[in-house]
Design a protein around this motif. Structure first.
Motif: not given
Lengths: 769, 250
Positions: B142-146
């Motif tokens: 998911h993009p969240h961590k990035y």
């Protein structure tokens, strides 16, 4: 509305956004007033200079501007900014927390000039800087900064920024006059920024931790080792040596990036609140969600109704007397919904009915805790407390009883029974104190005169009795027939008028306290012992006394039978609580009778028969003498045994009980039963137990059936208890005071005489055998 | 469960372009993912599990025609499955309760009768079906961590007062969460989406990355080497498209 933010955005996007905002947020009163005033400055200085340079960049921007204008009420709302303060910026972050990256500008390859400019723009007092000492002068030392320890994280190692640490900011480490002698060129120093001259790009640092903001004051300033350098700096040095490494590669290879808790950690660091997740969708504004729609609330509601269903089923079971099933349902309800008040109250009521007053009190108290306004819980608790107090009073634990009464009163100061009981208790305690003094005096007298009192006579008798008993126990089978004869004899002969009165009295005592627990009898006897002790001042061998009591009660039974009809008429009230008057003739009372009944019944059923009655009596007395724990242990056995018996028995429980009577006789005649009686006493014991257990079941059913009606309509129940408890209580205390206080002396004397008479009778019987 | 509108037509994801009005199918998905997100919040799910649920849902209907299954049942199973995948286990009972309340606002919780258990079974059955359709590939980047790492990097480069004043992280986070209303998560790389939402958040508040003009490499290129400006614009415009649906669909 955050004006500054809006202005910032307007400055960036120019007048097109302003006009869009005006049309989109027309209906929003906040914006109308704001945009009116914001129109001038927004149009004023910034657009001109900015728009020229950016116009070509902003071709597709109209879409974004439309978006901004549509969502402006959310984007610029004050509540949008999370209030959650970002967690402290102490740069001690371990590698595991998240992927600590080299500074962004290093990847962006921003020229040193701009970096330097931005550094001096952004550095603040109180920030921690780390540098190497470049030169030491008499007024202090200069250091070249290599990295930053807090505040901002920048790549400054190549910027050649120097800072001065003046002498007065260097703490002295030794007794030497010059604190600077401690430092050497090339030392890595951690220091706090003390002063910034942004224009001349000059920095002054201090080694005193007072230069740091409070949340960083724990950090040690001064010389540090190269291992203590911040991780970001070490990564940045690595990056410098291999500038081909991409941001993504460094991030992905970092241990912190794969930390399962990284998202949570960074959310905290950035101050984003996940419990109240932000959204720019109008329909997803979590502040508009009703708490009732959340899973936990729904589950709670559902569980409560489910638990209530179980309680209802349990109450239905209760009504038909299936108490085990009812208890199961209540427990199930409480498993589903731990705090279910109705289930707690219902279970408490069941416990109370069963006589487990302490458990009942626990349940009621928990129910009240969860729902302090629950009327039934309060009422039941008061009543149960008073009842338990009454029990404790019987056990002579007056202080405990007092505390129970007081508790009940604290719950409901209008609760009369508690008040009455408390007053009576106080009175009684006072009187018993006085009494004790008197007795002490009396004893004194008796001792000095050395006259053989009746008490001593009795003691001798009792000792003799004990000896005989022991003998008898050794030769059970041989002497049993004799003893049974003796028993029947005594029971028949005891219908004399002299003992009549006494028994009646005893009977009343018992029935009065019949509502108390199963332990009643033991308590009653112990209280009697106590009384005897007071009177005669020597310990009566309990064994003998117990058997003695048994006999007494037996006699009593016969008497009761004779007197029943007139007696009933006289005491209508007692009838309610004393099942004697009802269908189960041989059952003297509900709970108290549990232990004694089977035996009584048994002996009555076959008193004139051969060895068995005596045996059972023996078992019984020994059982009673033994502790409660034995009782419990044996009960398990009994349970299994009786269950087995049930299985065998094709007929119902009731029949089983009825058939037990003749059954016992049958057993004695049949060869199999002779096995039972002769070879295995243990087994036989079980038999008696099973019989008794059966019995007690029926007894319990009887009074409980009565109570079901009470529970069915709760108010009824309350009233019933209310009317019942005071009666019982009043009678209890009356009985107490009657036997214990008012007529104490004459009664005690009477008791003694009666006992002597009884023993002499027994003694007289013995030669006969 | 709720009937899906008749406006379903074949064509799958291709029917939805970056430009123009979204295909009717996208509206259905928008509505159902809205349900997933709202239910997710009410179930106490965190962003990542919700994102996983939405991705599972989108991926499922990327493979399967919308007519084939009830999208709301698929949504419920997605929630359940996402809870397992992201180790934030949910109970089917809670999912059913919240969903029931969503479809029938203000109604009492269902009784735990045979109908309830039938519902539960259908969720579990559907979960198995979905696992097979997705070939058991239900774990996503998911993009969240990035995004969070990008935010930290950016924060250190930005002036601290500017950062404090501007709710960039909250806005970016909200944009990222909202992006799951559409199938962006299937069409773009996680890093790209993260950069795009960050870009939009910066734009919204008119925040410029300092010395961007002087830099050799734009900041978004730093975060992802294979990212180009058109990709960002695509994602941003898709994202804005999703928000226009928000106003169109009540």
């Amino acid at each position: 509305m955050d004006r500054d933010l809006l202005r910032q955005s307007l400055n960036y996007h120019g007048p097109s956004l302003l006009s869009l905002l005006r049309s989109e947020q027309q209906d929003n009163p906040h914006f109308r007033s704001l945009l009116g005033s914001a129109a001038e400055p927004a149009r004023g200085p910034p657009p001109q200079q900015q728009l020229q340079g950016r116009k070509e960049k902003r071709v597709d921007n109209i879409e974004i501007q439309k978006f901004i204008s549509k969502k402006a009420d959310l984007l610029f709302a004050l509540s949008w900014k999370s209030d959650a303060p970002a967690t402290s910026e102490v740069n001690e972050d371990s590698e595991d927390g998240y992927a600590i990256m080299p500074p962004l500008e290093q990847f962006m390859e921003i020229p040193s000039m701009d970096r330097r400019e931005l550094f001096f723009r952004d550095i603040e007092r109180g920030d921690i800087v780390i540098g190497r000492i470049s030169s030491i002068r008499e007024f202090g030392f200069f250091m070249v900064l290599i990295c930053l320890g807090s505040g901002i994280i920048r790549d400054i190692s190549h910027l050649e920024i120097t800072a001065l640490c003046p002498l007065r900011d260097v703490p002295s480490h030794s007794n030497h006059g010059d604190p600077l002698s401690y430092y050497q060129t090339g030392d890595i120093i951690r220091a706090g920024i003390k002063d910034i001259d942004r224009y001349h790009e000059k920095l002054a640092v201090s080694l005193y931790s007072s230069s740091l903001p409070p949340h960083l004051s724990g950090i040690k300033l001064g010389v540090i080792s190269s291992e203590e350098l911040p991780l970001y700096y070490r990564r940045s040095v690595e990056l410098n040596s291999n500038s081909l490494e991409s941001y993504e590669n460094i991030m992905q290879s970092s241990l912190g990036f794969v930390n399962p808790g990284v998202v949570e950690f960074l959310l905290g660091k950035l101050g984003i609140d996940e419990s109240n997740p932000p959204s720019l969708m109008r329909g997803l504004q979590s502040k508009n969600f009703s708490e009732d729609d959340f899973a936990s609330a729904l589950r709670k509601k559902q569980s409560a109704s489910w638990a209530l269903k179980c309680v209802k089923i349990g109450v239905d079971y209760f009504k038909v007397g299936r108490h085990v099933d009812a208890m199961n349902e209540y427990n199930k309800a409480l498993e589903i919904d731990k705090q279910n008040v109705e289930a707690l109250v219902a279970r408490g009521a069941l416990y109370a009915t069963k006589g487990s007053l302490n458990k009942a009190i626990e349940d009621f108290e928990l129910a009240l805790e969860n729902c302090p306004t629950h009327r039934n819980a309060r009422k039941y608790l008061c009543q149960t407390l008073v009842e338990r107090g009454g029990q404790l009073e019987e056990e002579e634990k007056f202080l405990n009883a007092e505390s129970y009464y007081k508790k009940a009163l604290a719950l409901d100061e209008t609760f009369k029974d508690a008040e009455d009981a408390l007053q009576k208790l106080h009175k009684y305690m006072q009187k018993s104190l006085e009494l004790r003094e008197k007795q002490a005096e009396k004893e004194e007298k008796q001792k000095t005169k050395k006259i053989e009192t009746s008490a001593e006579k009795l003691r001798k008798l009792l000792k003799e009795e004990k000896r005989l008993k022991k003998k008898r126990r050794k030769s059970t089978s041989s002497s049993s027939s004799v003893s049974s004869a003796d028993e029947s004899d005594s029971s028949s002969s005891s219908s004399s008028s002299s003992s009549h009165k006494r028994h009646k009295k005893h009977k009343r005592n018992r029935s009065e306290s019949s509502r108390s627990s199963k332990k009643h009898l033991a308590k009653a006897s112990s209280s009697q012992i106590d009384q005897n002790r007071k009177d005669e001042c020597f310990p009566v061998p309990t064994n003998t006394l117990a058997s003695f009591l048994n006999q007494k009660q037996e006699v009593e039974k016969l008497l009761e039978k004779q007197d029943r009809l007139p007696y009933q008429k006289k005491q209508v009230k007692e009838k309610d609580r004393c099942p004697l008057s009802s269908s189960s003739v041989e059952i003297p009372d509900d709970f108290g009778g549990r232990s004694e009944d089977p035996r009584d019944f048994y002996t009555q059923a076959s008193s004139s028969k051969t060895e068995k009655p005596y045996k059972s009596e023996k078992h019984f007395s020994s059982r009673r003498d033994s502790s409660d724990s034995f009782y419990r242990n044996s009960e398990d056995k009994v349970k299994t045994y009786s269950y087995r018996r049930f299985e065998k028995d094709t007929e119902g429980r009731k029949e089983h009980y009825r058939r037990w009577e003749p059954g016992s006789v049958r057993h004695s005649t049949s060869p199999a039963s002779s096995d039972y009686s002769c070879k295995s006493v243990e087994k036989y014991k079980k038999y008696t137990y099973s019989g008794s257990r059966d019995f007690s079941r029926h007894e319990q059913r009887y009074p409980l059936n009565k109570n079901q009606g009470e529970y069915e309509i709760e108010d009824n129940y309350e009233e019933d208890i209310k009317t019942e408890v005071p009666e019982a209580d009043g009678l209890n205390s009356k009985g107490q005071s009657e036997s214990g206080v008012k007529k104490n002396l004459p009664q005690n004397l009477l008791n003694i005489f009666n006992q002597i008479a009884a023993f002499e009778k027994e003694k007289g019987n013995k030669p006969k055998k | 469960m709720e009937a899906v509108g008749p406006d379903t037509c074949g064509g799958g994801d291709a029917a939805r372009g970056a430009e123009g009005w979204p295909a009717p199918e996208a509206r259905v998905h928008f509505r159902v993912t809205r349900f997933i997100m709202e239910a997710g919040v009410k179930l106490g799910m965190q962003s990542i599990p919700i994102a996983t649920a939405c991705t599972i849902y989108h991926k499922f209907f990327y493979e399967i025609n919308l007519d084939a299954y009830d999208p709301y049942l698929v949504a419920m199973s997605s929630l359940y499955l996402a809870g397992k995948v992201e180790e934030q286990h949910l109970r089917t009972r809670d999912i059913i309760n919240v969903s029931n309340r969503y479809f029938h606002p203000g109604s009492e919780p269902l009784e735990l009768d045979s109908r309830f258990w039938a519902l539960r079974d259908s969720i579990v059955q559907c979960e198995l079906l979905m696992l097979r359709v997705l070939r058991f590939q239900v774990s996503f980047q998911h993009p969240h961590k990035y995004l969070l790492h990008y935010l930290i990097s950016l924060k250190n480069w930005l002036n601290r007062y500017c950062w404090q004043r501007t709710p960039i992280s909250v806005t970016a986070w909200a944009l990222l969460r909202d992006s799951y209303h559409g199938g962006l998560c299937l069409r773009f790389r996680a890093q790209h989406i993260a950069v795009a939402v960050l870009h939009l958040a910066l734009q919204a508040y008119g925040v410029e990355v300092p010395a961007e003009a002087e830099a050799e490499k734009p900041w978004w290129q730093v975060f992802s080497d294979d990212l180009t400006k058109p990709i960002i614009d695509n994602i941003v415009s898709d994202l804005i498209q999703i928000y226009t649906m928000d106003t169109e669909i009540p």
